[in-house]
Write an enzyme that holds these catalytic residues in place. Structure first.
Site, PDB file in Angstrom:
ATOM      1  N   ASP A   1      -2.379   4.425   2.610  1.00 32.27           N
ATOM      2  CA  ASP A   1      -3.631   4.120   3.258  1.00 32.27           C
ATOM      3  C   ASP A   1      -3.129   5.369   5.273  1.00 32.27           C
ATOM      4  O   ASP A   1      -3.902   6.176   4.580  1.00 32.27           O
ATOM      5  CB  ASP A   1      -3.884   3.758   4.264  1.00 32.27           C
ATOM      6  CG  ASP A   1      -4.400   2.071   3.386  1.00 32.27           C
ATOM      7  OD1 ASP A   1      -5.543   2.850   2.299  1.00 32.27           O
ATOM      8  OD2 ASP A   1      -4.226   0.602   3.327  1.00 32.27           O
TER       9      ASP A   1
ATOM     10  N   LYS B   1      -3.117  -6.957   1.667  1.00 31.97           N
ATOM     11  CA  LYS B   1      -2.657  -6.207   1.927  1.00 31.97           C
ATOM     12  C   LYS B   1      -1.052  -6.928   2.736  1.00 31.97           C
ATOM     13  O   LYS B   1       0.305  -6.032   2.817  1.00 31.97           O
ATOM     14  CB  LYS B   1      -3.207  -5.053   2.846  1.00 31.97           C
ATOM     15  CG  LYS B   1      -3.640  -4.325   1.996  1.00 31.97           C
ATOM     16  CD  LYS B   1      -4.672  -3.223   2.837  1.00 31.97           C
ATOM     17  CE  LYS B   1      -5.284  -2.472   2.432  1.00 31.97           C
ATOM     18  NZ  LYS B   1      -5.648  -1.212   2.647  1.00 31.97           N
TER      19      LYS B   1
END
Ligand code: NDP
Length: 271
Positions: free
Chosen positions: A95, A59
């Site tokens: 997220d 990420k």
């Protein structure tokens, strides 16, 4: 894209969503090493792939290899969604917003509140960014490596200078617990069944709520919260909502949330 991926429920959730939306698309796990990351992105561009999710451990390191990154994902340094813009691959993160949506009615309790985030990795960054823009008074970040917690707090403070925030060690955070309206457990402690809770919750106010980002099973952190009758959530809602937001980015269609939720809950009940 990630490594390892065998635990991921995203393929089954996204494929059910594509089917419901009558899209002849497929979502496949791409288990790649760090050395294969750049080549995988080139393959995606060449094959006209519409998008992807990025997970542990890429990420953060994927940012530099993308053609563009949306502002919040850029300054937080965490991307979980790639989408195509022309022949360019853009990065964003769903997220944080997925986390906020998963709170449901608890979200109303955030305004003016004070809390604690455990962890300073990719998930904690996204959660911290989302909480910072959600009207909280402030929060502390506690992490095993305090330097990483301090760096995250510094990044947040640059964007939200009025937010009360500091980095703490776990020991310091135990003393801070009695002031918290909420606690978010965003470390990977608990992923293995039998992992201890990262922090004893004995000093948490009875009115506080806790959120555990792990969704694979009931962790000791959540068990303790249950014993203490605290309001609590696990990470299933975040998984669902971040996936729904990614789906909407790729397809331009509203995500079939109920289908996605049902498939997820079915898979989790089989574990
Ligand atoms: P990272 O690897 O980026 O970060 C891991 C974090 O856990 C770091 O803060 C690390 O501390 C801490 N940690 C790891 N091992 C220990 C240990 N033994 N003792 C204390 N702290 C430890 O992972 P992510 O941030 O991506 O993921 C964190 C968790 O969130 C995972 O369990 C993941 O499954 C979950 N998650 C859930 C999502 C959902 O949709 N529900 C979405 C994304 C993640 P240090 O910096 O000191 O190494």
């Amino acid at each position: 894209m990630g490594h390892p991926l065998h635990h991921s429920l995203s393929p089954v959730m996204q494929n059910a969503a594509f089917q419901k939306a009558e899209l002849p698309w497929v979502y496949a796990p791409l288990e790649v090493t760090a050395g294969q990351l750049r080549g995988t992105l080139a393959m995606m561009r060449a094959l006209n792939v519409r998008g992807a999710n990025v997970t542990v451990p890429y990420k953060e390191i994927i940012l530099d290899d993308l053609d563009g990154v949306e502002p919040e994902a850029r300054w937080l340094g965490s991307v979980n969604t790639l989408y195509r813009k022309g022949n360019k691959l853009q990065g964003t993160s769903t997220d944080g917003e997925g986390f906020l949506r998963s709170l449901g009615l608890l979200r109303k309790k955030l305004r003016g509140s004070t809390g604690l985030i455990l962890g300073a990795g990719g998930a904690a960054k996204a959660v911290a960014g989302a909480l910072a823009r959600s009207g909280v008074k402030g929060f502390c970040v506690a992490n095993r490596s305090v330097g990483r917690a301090n760096r995250l707090v510094k990044t947040i403070r640059q964007r939200y200078p009025r937010l009360e925030s500091s980095g703490l060690s776990y020991r310091e955070s135990e003393k801070f617990l009695s002031r918290c309206d909420w606690v978010v457990q965003a470390t990977s402690v608990g992923l293995k069944k039998g992992d201890p809770s990262p922090l004893p919750l004995k000093d948490v106010k009875p009115t506080a709520f806790v959120v555990e980002l792990i969704y694979h099973h009931e962790t000791n952190f959540l068990r303790e919260a249950k014993r203490r009758r605290l309001g609590r959530l696990n990470g299933t809602g975040m998984l669902l909502h971040q996936g729904a937001l990614s789906f909407e980015r790729w397809t331009g269609k509203k995500a079939p949330l109920e289908v996605m939720r049902r498939v997820l809950l079915e898979c989790l009940s089989l574990k």
